[in-house]
Design an enzyme around this catalytic site. Structure first.
Site, PDB file in Angstrom:
ATOM      1  N   ARG A 157      10.084  -4.201  12.974  1.00  0.00           N
ATOM      2  CA  ARG A 157       8.955  -4.168  13.894  1.00  0.00           C
ATOM      3  C   ARG A 157       8.732  -5.551  14.499  1.00  0.00           C
ATOM      4  O   ARG A 157       8.855  -6.558  13.814  1.00  0.00           O
ATOM      5  CB  ARG A 157       7.692  -3.739  13.138  1.00  0.00           C
ATOM      6  CG  ARG A 157       7.696  -2.290  12.807  1.00  0.00           C
ATOM      7  CD  ARG A 157       6.649  -1.919  11.775  1.00  0.00           C
ATOM      8  NE  ARG A 157       5.345  -2.535  11.979  1.00  0.00           N
ATOM      9  CZ  ARG A 157       4.244  -2.127  11.342  1.00  0.00           C
ATOM     10  NH1 ARG A 157       4.301  -1.118  10.504  1.00  0.00           N
ATOM     11  NH2 ARG A 157       3.107  -2.725  11.540  1.00  0.00           N
ATOM     12  N   ARG A 198     -10.398   0.873   7.967  1.00  0.00           N
ATOM     13  CA  ARG A 198     -10.008  -0.521   8.223  1.00  0.00           C
ATOM     14  C   ARG A 198     -11.168  -1.335   8.744  1.00  0.00           C
ATOM     15  O   ARG A 198     -11.048  -2.556   8.868  1.00  0.00           O
ATOM     16  CB  ARG A 198      -8.926  -0.549   9.304  1.00  0.00           C
ATOM     17  CG  ARG A 198      -7.607  -0.470   8.678  1.00  0.00           C
ATOM     18  CD  ARG A 198      -6.545  -0.744   9.681  1.00  0.00           C
ATOM     19  NE  ARG A 198      -5.378  -0.094   9.142  1.00  0.00           N
ATOM     20  CZ  ARG A 198      -4.159  -0.390   9.459  1.00  0.00           C
ATOM     21  NH1 ARG A 198      -3.922  -1.318  10.328  1.00  0.00           N
ATOM     22  NH2 ARG A 198      -3.167   0.248   8.910  1.00  0.00           N
ATOM     23  N   LYS A 230       0.837  -1.216   0.000  1.00  0.00           N
ATOM     24  CA  LYS A 230       0.000   0.000   0.000  1.00  0.00           C
ATOM     25  C   LYS A 230       0.862   1.252   0.000  1.00  0.00           C
ATOM     26  O   LYS A 230       0.637   2.169  -0.795  1.00  0.00           O
ATOM     27  CB  LYS A 230      -0.922   0.038   1.231  1.00  0.00           C
ATOM     28  CG  LYS A 230      -1.914  -1.085   1.317  1.00  0.00           C
ATOM     29  CD  LYS A 230      -2.775  -0.974   2.553  1.00  0.00           C
ATOM     30  CE  LYS A 230      -2.021  -1.091   3.870  1.00  0.00           C
ATOM     31  NZ  LYS A 230      -1.466  -2.433   4.161  1.00  0.00           N
ATOM     32  N   ARG A 273      11.408  -6.271   5.985  1.00  0.00           N
ATOM     33  CA  ARG A 273      11.068  -4.842   6.074  1.00  0.00           C
ATOM     34  C   ARG A 273      11.796  -4.188   7.242  1.00  0.00           C
ATOM     35  O   ARG A 273      11.811  -4.687   8.350  1.00  0.00           O
ATOM     36  CB  ARG A 273       9.551  -4.682   6.245  1.00  0.00           C
ATOM     37  CG  ARG A 273       9.144  -3.236   6.483  1.00  0.00           C
ATOM     38  CD  ARG A 273       7.700  -3.000   6.129  1.00  0.00           C
ATOM     39  NE  ARG A 273       6.776  -3.465   7.141  1.00  0.00           N
ATOM     40  CZ  ARG A 273       5.462  -3.263   7.079  1.00  0.00           C
ATOM     41  NH1 ARG A 273       4.933  -2.610   6.044  1.00  0.00           N
ATOM     42  NH2 ARG A 273       4.670  -3.721   8.031  1.00  0.00           N
ATOM     43  N   ARG A 323      -1.894 -11.320  12.389  1.00  0.00           N
ATOM     44  CA  ARG A 323      -2.199  -9.986  11.821  1.00  0.00           C
ATOM     45  C   ARG A 323      -3.007 -10.137  10.545  1.00  0.00           C
ATOM     46  O   ARG A 323      -3.924  -9.382  10.276  1.00  0.00           O
ATOM     47  CB  ARG A 323      -0.900  -9.239  11.476  1.00  0.00           C
ATOM     48  CG  ARG A 323      -0.230  -8.612  12.654  1.00  0.00           C
ATOM     49  CD  ARG A 323       1.086  -8.010  12.233  1.00  0.00           C
ATOM     50  NE  ARG A 323       0.938  -6.724  11.584  1.00  0.00           N
ATOM     51  CZ  ARG A 323       1.865  -6.158  10.839  1.00  0.00           C
ATOM     52  NH1 ARG A 323       2.993  -6.766  10.611  1.00  0.00           N
ATOM     53  NH2 ARG A 323       1.676  -4.976  10.320  1.00  0.00           N
TER      54      ARG A 323
HETATM   55  N1  LIG Z   1      -7.613   2.955  10.245  1.00  0.00           N
HETATM   56  C1  LIG Z   1      -7.061   2.587  11.397  1.00  0.00           C
HETATM   57  N2  LIG Z   1      -7.819   2.114  12.405  1.00  0.00           N
HETATM   58  C2  LIG Z   1      -7.294   1.749  13.583  1.00  0.00           C
HETATM   59  N3  LIG Z   1      -5.978   1.805  13.854  1.00  0.00           N
HETATM   60  C3  LIG Z   1      -5.165   2.246  12.883  1.00  0.00           C
HETATM   61  C4  LIG Z   1      -5.642   2.663  11.602  1.00  0.00           C
HETATM   62  N4  LIG Z   1      -4.594   3.058  10.848  1.00  0.00           N
HETATM   63  C5  LIG Z   1      -3.501   2.885  11.605  1.00  0.00           C
HETATM   64  N5  LIG Z   1      -3.831   2.391  12.829  1.00  0.00           N
HETATM   65  C6  LIG Z   1      -2.926   2.083  13.951  1.00  0.00           C
HETATM   66  O1  LIG Z   1      -1.623   2.610  13.659  1.00  0.00           O
HETATM   67  C7  LIG Z   1      -0.658   1.555  13.557  1.00  0.00           C
HETATM   68  C8  LIG Z   1       0.349   1.875  12.452  1.00  0.00           C
HETATM   69  O2  LIG Z   1      -0.338   1.927  11.217  1.00  0.00           O
HETATM   70  P1  LIG Z   1       0.383   1.679   9.826  1.00  0.00           P
HETATM   71  O3  LIG Z   1      -0.674   1.786   8.780  1.00  0.00           O
HETATM   72  O4  LIG Z   1       1.579   2.539   9.741  1.00  0.00           O
HETATM   73  O5  LIG Z   1       0.952   0.217   9.940  1.00  0.00           O
HETATM   74  P2  LIG Z   1       0.228  -1.202  10.053  1.00  0.00           P
HETATM   75  O6  LIG Z   1      -1.160  -1.141   9.581  1.00  0.00           O
HETATM   76  O7  LIG Z   1       0.437  -1.752  11.413  1.00  0.00           O
HETATM   77  O8  LIG Z   1       1.081  -2.087   9.109  1.00  0.00           O
HETATM   78  P3  LIG Z   1       1.166  -2.225   7.545  1.00  0.00           P
HETATM   79  O9  LIG Z   1       1.843  -1.001   7.007  1.00  0.00           O
HETATM   80  O10 LIG Z   1       2.031  -3.407   7.504  1.00  0.00           O
HETATM   81  O11 LIG Z   1      -0.214  -2.460   6.964  1.00  0.00           O
HETATM   82  C9  LIG Z   1      -1.491   0.309  13.308  1.00  0.00           C
HETATM   83  O12 LIG Z   1      -0.815  -0.862  13.712  1.00  0.00           O
HETATM   84  C10 LIG Z   1      -2.738   0.594  14.142  1.00  0.00           C
HETATM   85  O13 LIG Z   1      -2.504   0.372  15.522  1.00  0.00           O
HETATM   86  N1  LIG Z   2      10.555  -8.043  -2.692  1.00  0.00           N
HETATM   87  C1  LIG Z   2       9.583  -7.140  -2.840  1.00  0.00           C
HETATM   88  N2  LIG Z   2       9.347  -6.280  -1.836  1.00  0.00           N
HETATM   89  C2  LIG Z   2       8.362  -5.361  -2.016  1.00  0.00           C
HETATM   90  C3  LIG Z   2       7.608  -5.279  -3.213  1.00  0.00           C
HETATM   91  N3  LIG Z   2       6.726  -4.255  -3.079  1.00  0.00           N
HETATM   92  C4  LIG Z   2       6.918  -3.717  -1.845  1.00  0.00           C
HETATM   93  N4  LIG Z   2       7.920  -4.377  -1.206  1.00  0.00           N
HETATM   94  C5  LIG Z   2       8.460  -4.190   0.137  1.00  0.00           C
HETATM   95  C6  LIG Z   2       8.518  -2.780   0.676  1.00  0.00           C
HETATM   96  C7  LIG Z   2       8.311  -3.016   2.179  1.00  0.00           C
HETATM   97  O1  LIG Z   2       9.538  -3.392   2.808  1.00  0.00           O
HETATM   98  C8  LIG Z   2       7.409  -4.233   2.260  1.00  0.00           C
HETATM   99  C9  LIG Z   2       5.947  -3.905   2.430  1.00  0.00           C
HETATM  100  O2  LIG Z   2       5.575  -2.881   1.511  1.00  0.00           O
HETATM  101  P1  LIG Z   2       4.729  -1.613   2.039  1.00  0.00           P
HETATM  102  O3  LIG Z   2       4.578  -0.678   0.888  1.00  0.00           O
HETATM  103  O4  LIG Z   2       5.308  -1.121   3.324  1.00  0.00           O
HETATM  104  O5  LIG Z   2       3.318  -2.353   2.325  1.00  0.00           O
HETATM  105  P2  LIG Z   2       2.100  -1.934   3.262  1.00  0.00           P
HETATM  106  O6  LIG Z   2       2.332  -2.591   4.582  1.00  0.00           O
HETATM  107  O7  LIG Z   2       2.065  -0.424   3.303  1.00  0.00           O
HETATM  108  O8  LIG Z   2       0.896  -2.524   2.564  1.00  0.00           O
HETATM  109  O9  LIG Z   2       7.607  -4.926   1.027  1.00  0.00           O
HETATM  110  C10 LIG Z   2       7.905  -6.235  -4.271  1.00  0.00           C
HETATM  111  O10 LIG Z   2       7.297  -6.243  -5.346  1.00  0.00           O
HETATM  112  N5  LIG Z   2       8.892  -7.120  -4.010  1.00  0.00           N
END
Ligand SMILES: Nc1ncnc2c1ncn2[C@@H]1O[C@H](COP(=O)(O)OP(=O)(O)OP(=O)(O)O)[C@@H](O)[C@H]1O
Ligand SMILES: Nc1nc2c(ncn2[C@H]2C[C@H](O)[C@@H](COP(=O)(O)OP(=O)(O)O)O2)c(=O)[nH]1
Length: 227
Positions: free
Chosen positions: A158, A91, A17, A125, A169
């Protein structure tokens, strides 16, 4: 002036994303809004909502819906003159319904990435906690190993990016996202992209958005260097 464009990008942790949002923001001159970044800004600024949100994030929990909507909806209401792409919100169905009452979305992108790929990416990551900048040792490594490109500060992995934590998750994401995805599908605005590589998915997203945001994409094309 062209119509404003409002989109949401959804997908499980590690689905790309953040990576894809950055590309869309650059290519189509949209503002990239990230709920995670916005929460981190509020935490850093010690706002009331930030202090409250931190108590949940530190325990690995989602921030409650009413806190999220109170934080984000006024921000979106301020953006009346901007086209935007939201990453990380909504979400839950409650968040989606609250967003619905504030604005009409044009499009929702849903990323569908195999579990094994997600596990592999998340275990590689590395993040810069203060800014939320994300690196991947294979895909987009930092210029200096273990250091953030901009600040030079150390990168961390993380806790919840460890393989054992990823399974739960992912399950949690699926349970909460399903009704949201169903809602957007029923509205006819859902576009699903499946694959294992961001670079292969990106051209499809690029061409979809080029048809949806023609005037903005033309502006960007005009700025491209002449052959
Ligand atoms: N829409 C939401 N609703 C509730 N909590 C949220 C929301 N967006 C973010 N958070 C909180 O903030 C934290 C960090 O969000 P972030 O989007 O950076 O990472 P993530 O969702 O944990 O992981 P990833 O990037 O891998 O999807 C989340 O783990 C959650 O606790
Ligand atoms: N090997 C590989 N890694 C990728 C690709 N696209 C994104 N990534 C990496 C970047 C980040 O370290 C991890 C998750 O991507 P991100 O954009 O943080 O995902 P999200 O958690 O916001 O959905 O994967 C991909 O196409 N290949």
């Amino acid at each position: 002036m062209s119509k404003l464009f409002r989109a949401v990008i959804m997908g499980p942790p590690g689905s790309g994303k953040g990576t894809i949002s950055e590309r869309i923001a650059q290519r189509f001159a949209l503002t990239h809004l990230s709920s995670g970044d916005f929460l981190r800004e509020n935490i850093a600024a010690n706002t009331e909502a930030g202090i409250l949100a931190k108590t949940y994030i530190d325990r690995g929990l989602l921030v409650p819906d009413h806190v999220m909507t109170r934080l984000l909806l006024p921000k979106l209401e301020e953006m009346t003159r901007h086209s935007w792409l939201m990453d990380g919100f909504p979400r839950t169905l409650a968040q989606a319904n609250a967003l619905n009452s504030t604005c009409d979305l044009d499009l929702v992108i849903s990323l569908n990435i195999p579990f094994e790929t997600l596990k592999e990416r998340l275990s590689e990551r590395w993040v810069h906690p203060a800014s939320g900048r994300v690196y991947n040792m294979g895909f987009n490594p930092p210029r200096i190993q273990g250091r953030d490109d901009i600040s030079g500060e150390p990168l961390i992995q993380r806790e919840d990016d460890q393989p054992e934590a990823i399974v739960s998750r992912l399950r949690h994401y699926k349970d909460l996202a399903k009704p949201v995805i169903d809602l957007y599908r029923s509205k006819g605005i859902l576009h699903k992209f499946s694959g294992t590589e961001t670079d292969r998915i990106w051209p499809y997203i690029n061409s979809l958005l080029s048809t949806k945001i023609p005037s903005i994409s033309q502006t960007v094309t005009q700025h491209a260097p002449l052959p």
